[in-house]
Design a protein around this motif. Structure first.
Motif, PDB file in Angstrom:
ATOM      1  N   HIS A   1      -4.157  -1.445  -6.951  1.00  0.00           N
ATOM      2  CA  HIS A   1      -2.701  -1.505  -7.039  1.00  0.00           C
ATOM      3  C   HIS A   1      -2.296  -2.626  -7.993  1.00  0.00           C
ATOM      4  O   HIS A   1      -3.105  -3.477  -8.348  1.00  0.00           O
TER       5      HIS A   1
ATOM      6  N   TYR B   1      -3.064  -6.703  -1.181  1.00  0.00           N
ATOM      7  CA  TYR B   1      -3.456  -5.343  -1.554  1.00  0.00           C
ATOM      8  C   TYR B   1      -4.862  -5.352  -2.127  1.00  0.00           C
ATOM      9  O   TYR B   1      -5.430  -6.425  -2.400  1.00  0.00           O
TER      10      TYR B   1
ATOM     11  N   ALA C   1       0.835  -1.195   0.000  1.00  0.00           N
ATOM     12  CA  ALA C   1       0.000   0.000   0.000  1.00  0.00           C
ATOM     13  C   ALA C   1       0.873   1.249   0.000  1.00  0.00           C
ATOM     14  O   ALA C   1       2.070   1.187   0.297  1.00  0.00           O
TER      15      ALA C   1
END
Length: 188
Positions: free
Chosen positions: A64, A59, A35
């Motif tokens: 992402h 994530y 993150a």
């Protein structure tokens, strides 16, 4: 030899096999995961990565990515040239070769905000052309060849070939093969 000695040697064999074949699974960023706002340089410090270890990236899928990139793409936070890329939300990367491995998030601005990580993998990858110029893949072996993009000096592009020789014996198998004749002698 009595049965107690045979059992003791068997226990030693099991311990040797377990210890020599273990790999470590690292959860990247621990509870913070993959993150923005996480200092991955601090997270890496004190860790020793080896061939066979795994990196688990947790994530938000779609938010992402985990992109393995070249050193220059890592330093410049350049996206679009990744060696591998995943955006599923749970990515596991097995470190198959010694050397430096570079990971970034390909989402706009995330790498420049620190969502990048450089991992140095200790150990050797025996049998690779760069380590042994006389190496050839044995005929009929179960070796595989992976061709990866590579930036050459002067800005040109080319490929880097990495070999994985599945025909190599693990240390555990080698130890076992040495102990089998000993047990035959002891038991006879």
């Amino acid at each position: 030899m009595d049965r107690l000695m045979v059992r003791a040697m068997g226990a030693i064999l099991v311990l040797c096999c377990v210890g020599s074949g273990s790999a470590t699974v690292y959860t990247v960023g621990d509870s913070s995961g993959w993150a923005t706002g996480v200092d991955y340089t601090t997270w890496i410090s004190g860790k020793t990565f080896g061939v066979g270890d795994s990196l688990v990236f947790n994530y938000g899928g779609g938010l992402h990515t985990v992109d393995e990139v070249s050193s220059s793409d890592y330093n410049g936070c350049t996206t679009g040239n990744s060696i591998t890329s995943d955006s599923t939300g749970l990515t596991t990367i097995t470190l198959k070769t010694a050397g430096n491995h570079y990971f970034i998030c390909g989402a706009a601005g995330h790498c420049s905000q620190g969502m990048k990580m450089a991992v140095t993998v200790a150990g050797t990858t025996s049998g690779t052309p760069t380590d042994n110029p006389y190496y050839t893949v044995p005929a009929g072996s179960s070796s595989t060849t992976n061709t990866l993009p590579n930036t050459l000096p002067g800005g040109g592009t080319g490929t880097t070939t990495r070999y994985s020789n599945a025909a190599m014996l693990s240390p555990s198998v080698a130890i076992l093969l040495l102990w089998v004749p000993l047990f035959k002698i002891v038991l006879s």
